[in-house]
Design a protein around this motif. Structure first.
Motif, PDB file in Angstrom:
ATOM      1  N   ARG A  76     -47.637  -4.013 -25.603  1.00 29.25           N
ATOM      2  CA  ARG A  76     -47.563  -2.593 -25.262  1.00 29.25           C
ATOM      3  C   ARG A  76     -47.190  -2.534 -23.793  1.00 29.25           C
ATOM      4  O   ARG A  76     -48.034  -2.438 -22.914  1.00 29.25           O
ATOM      5  CB  ARG A  76     -48.931  -1.958 -25.484  1.00 29.25           C
ATOM      6  CG  ARG A  76     -49.015  -0.514 -25.083  1.00 29.25           C
ATOM      7  CD  ARG A  76     -50.470  -0.079 -25.083  1.00 29.25           C
ATOM      8  NE  ARG A  76     -51.329  -1.038 -24.396  1.00 29.25           N
ATOM      9  CZ  ARG A  76     -52.647  -0.923 -24.336  1.00 29.25           C
ATOM     10  NH1 ARG A  76     -53.249   0.071 -24.957  1.00 29.25           N
ATOM     11  NH2 ARG A  76     -53.371  -1.802 -23.674  1.00 29.25           N
TER      12      ARG A  76
ATOM     13  N   PRO B 110     -34.150   1.835 -25.418  1.00 31.25           N
ATOM     14  CA  PRO B 110     -34.616   2.888 -26.305  1.00 31.25           C
ATOM     15  C   PRO B 110     -35.331   2.378 -27.560  1.00 31.25           C
ATOM     16  O   PRO B 110     -35.881   3.170 -28.315  1.00 31.25           O
ATOM     17  CB  PRO B 110     -33.320   3.591 -26.704  1.00 31.25           C
ATOM     18  CG  PRO B 110     -32.283   2.516 -26.659  1.00 31.25           C
ATOM     19  CD  PRO B 110     -32.724   1.514 -25.633  1.00 31.25           C
ATOM     20  N   ALA B 111     -35.348   1.077 -27.757  1.00 32.73           N
ATOM     21  CA  ALA B 111     -35.998   0.567 -28.968  1.00 32.73           C
ATOM     22  C   ALA B 111     -37.477   0.991 -28.964  1.00 32.73           C
ATOM     23  O   ALA B 111     -38.100   1.027 -27.917  1.00 32.73           O
ATOM     24  CB  ALA B 111     -35.892  -0.951 -29.021  1.00 32.73           C
ATOM     25  N   PRO B 112     -37.990   1.309 -30.113  1.00 29.14           N
ATOM     26  CA  PRO B 112     -39.359   1.812 -30.203  1.00 29.14           C
ATOM     27  C   PRO B 112     -40.374   0.795 -29.665  1.00 29.14           C
ATOM     28  O   PRO B 112     -41.327   1.156 -28.986  1.00 29.14           O
ATOM     29  CB  PRO B 112     -39.576   2.045 -31.693  1.00 29.14           C
ATOM     30  CG  PRO B 112     -38.469   1.332 -32.394  1.00 29.14           C
ATOM     31  CD  PRO B 112     -37.335   1.234 -31.444  1.00 29.14           C
ATOM     32  N   SER B 113     -40.136  -0.460 -29.969  1.00 26.71           N
ATOM     33  CA  SER B 113     -41.006  -1.498 -29.429  1.00 26.71           C
ATOM     34  C   SER B 113     -40.116  -2.548 -28.784  1.00 26.71           C
ATOM     35  O   SER B 113     -38.992  -2.784 -29.223  1.00 26.71           O
ATOM     36  CB  SER B 113     -41.823  -2.139 -30.550  1.00 26.71           C
ATOM     37  OG  SER B 113     -42.086  -3.486 -30.256  1.00 26.71           O
ATOM     38  N   GLU B 116     -38.311  -5.165 -30.742  1.00 26.77           N
ATOM     39  CA  GLU B 116     -37.137  -4.842 -31.562  1.00 26.77           C
ATOM     40  C   GLU B 116     -35.863  -4.761 -30.735  1.00 26.77           C
ATOM     41  O   GLU B 116     -34.786  -4.501 -31.267  1.00 26.77           O
ATOM     42  CB  GLU B 116     -37.371  -3.500 -32.274  1.00 26.77           C
ATOM     43  CG  GLU B 116     -38.441  -3.623 -33.351  1.00 26.77           C
ATOM     44  CD  GLU B 116     -39.058  -2.277 -33.687  1.00 26.77           C
ATOM     45  OE1 GLU B 116     -38.307  -1.314 -33.874  1.00 26.77           O
ATOM     46  OE2 GLU B 116     -40.309  -2.205 -33.752  1.00 26.77           O
ATOM     47  N   CYS B 117     -35.993  -4.959 -29.457  1.00 24.82           N
ATOM     48  CA  CYS B 117     -34.823  -4.890 -28.582  1.00 24.82           C
ATOM     49  C   CYS B 117     -34.191  -6.270 -28.463  1.00 24.82           C
ATOM     50  O   CYS B 117     -34.850  -7.226 -28.073  1.00 24.82           O
ATOM     51  CB  CYS B 117     -35.247  -4.391 -27.208  1.00 24.82           C
ATOM     52  SG  CYS B 117     -34.044  -4.706 -25.927  1.00 24.82           S
TER      53      CYS B 117
END
Lengths: 143, 143
Positions: A76, B110-113, B116-117
């Motif tokens: 996070r 901009p990836a949510p987590s 995932e980028c």
DNA sequence: GTGCTACTTCAAGTCGACTTGAGGTCAAGC
DNA sequence: GCTTGACCTCAAGTCGACTTGAAGTAGCAC
């Protein structure tokens, strides 16, 4: 089965087993269980170790890194923190740029003594006024 | 007379007096005498302290710096050593460049987590394979 | 001559990230 | 069943650059 032995994790992650135990104690990683005494790890630990290595490289302390994991273990990462670290890094890079150029000059400088080289003296003045924190190297050393 | 009191040297050089005593003990500087108990310094010590600060900034240890002074106190800096340090610094700068750019990307990604980028994942792989030594910060802290 | 205060010495403590050492345990191979 | 060797725990040690604390002292103002 996908469980990894501590020795294998150590080998793949390129860190000694003692470091893995230390990280566990610090709450940075967790073992998924034991086989006898021996810690077994979920393969995901490798990614996590990579994340830790990355954080260290970026100049975060282990405590800071620990705070980058949510209680559920998911990373996070505060984007603001990343941006701030990027800027910090950028400042440091600029300083090092100047320093490197100056060192190169000093190395090539034809003045008989460095104290007679204007560039070197200018460098000195800068060093005297704006001290920069510089590192120790991590030298794990042989057994 | 041109002698400086330890307090004045400390103030001008921007280091605590305890550091001056420590440096003296290490043989990095010398006091020119005493007035009563108090150390007095030759003004040249300021240049020397600047040299030490510079060396520290460049990543030399105090022991290495000590070796950069000839027995007569004149700096005797090995040009090869400077060049080597410049190259070392250059390598480090390149690494930090990559890292900074990656941090910036991750901060803006901009990836949510982060997991995932793709850029972040690439970074991770790099961190996992090529660990870079990174510093502690000098934090003298308040009294 | 008395006090104040900034210095003095010397030993020990601090910080972060690990490593090392002593003594113990257990899975696997013979 | 016994050995071997890699793991285990826990406390303590390491490294570098200083800082801190206790106990003492000397220059200066009064």
């Amino acid at each position: 089965m996908a469980e990894l032995d501590i020795a294998e994790v150590a080998q793949r992650a390129g860190v000694p087993a003692s470091t893995l135990r230390f990280y566990e104690e610090k709450g940075l990683i967790a073992s998924s269980g034991r086989r006898g005494l021996r810690r077994q790890y979920d393969p995901g630990v490798l990614e996590r170790l990579a994340l830790i290595a990355l954080g260290r490289t970026a100049g975060f302390s282990l405590d800071e890194i620990a705070r980058m994991f949510a209680p559920d273990g998911q990373p996070r990462i505060d984007r603001q923190m990343l941006a701030a670290k990027a800027e910090e890094l950028d400042r440091k890079i600029r300083e090092l740029d100047v320093l490197r150029d100056s060192l190169r000059h000093a190395a090539a400088c034809p003045a008989p003594s460095h104290m007679e080289c204007p560039t070197f003296r200018r460098l000195l003045k800068a060093a005297a006024s704006g001290p920069v924190a510089m590192p120790r190297r991590r030298t794990p050393g042989p057994p």
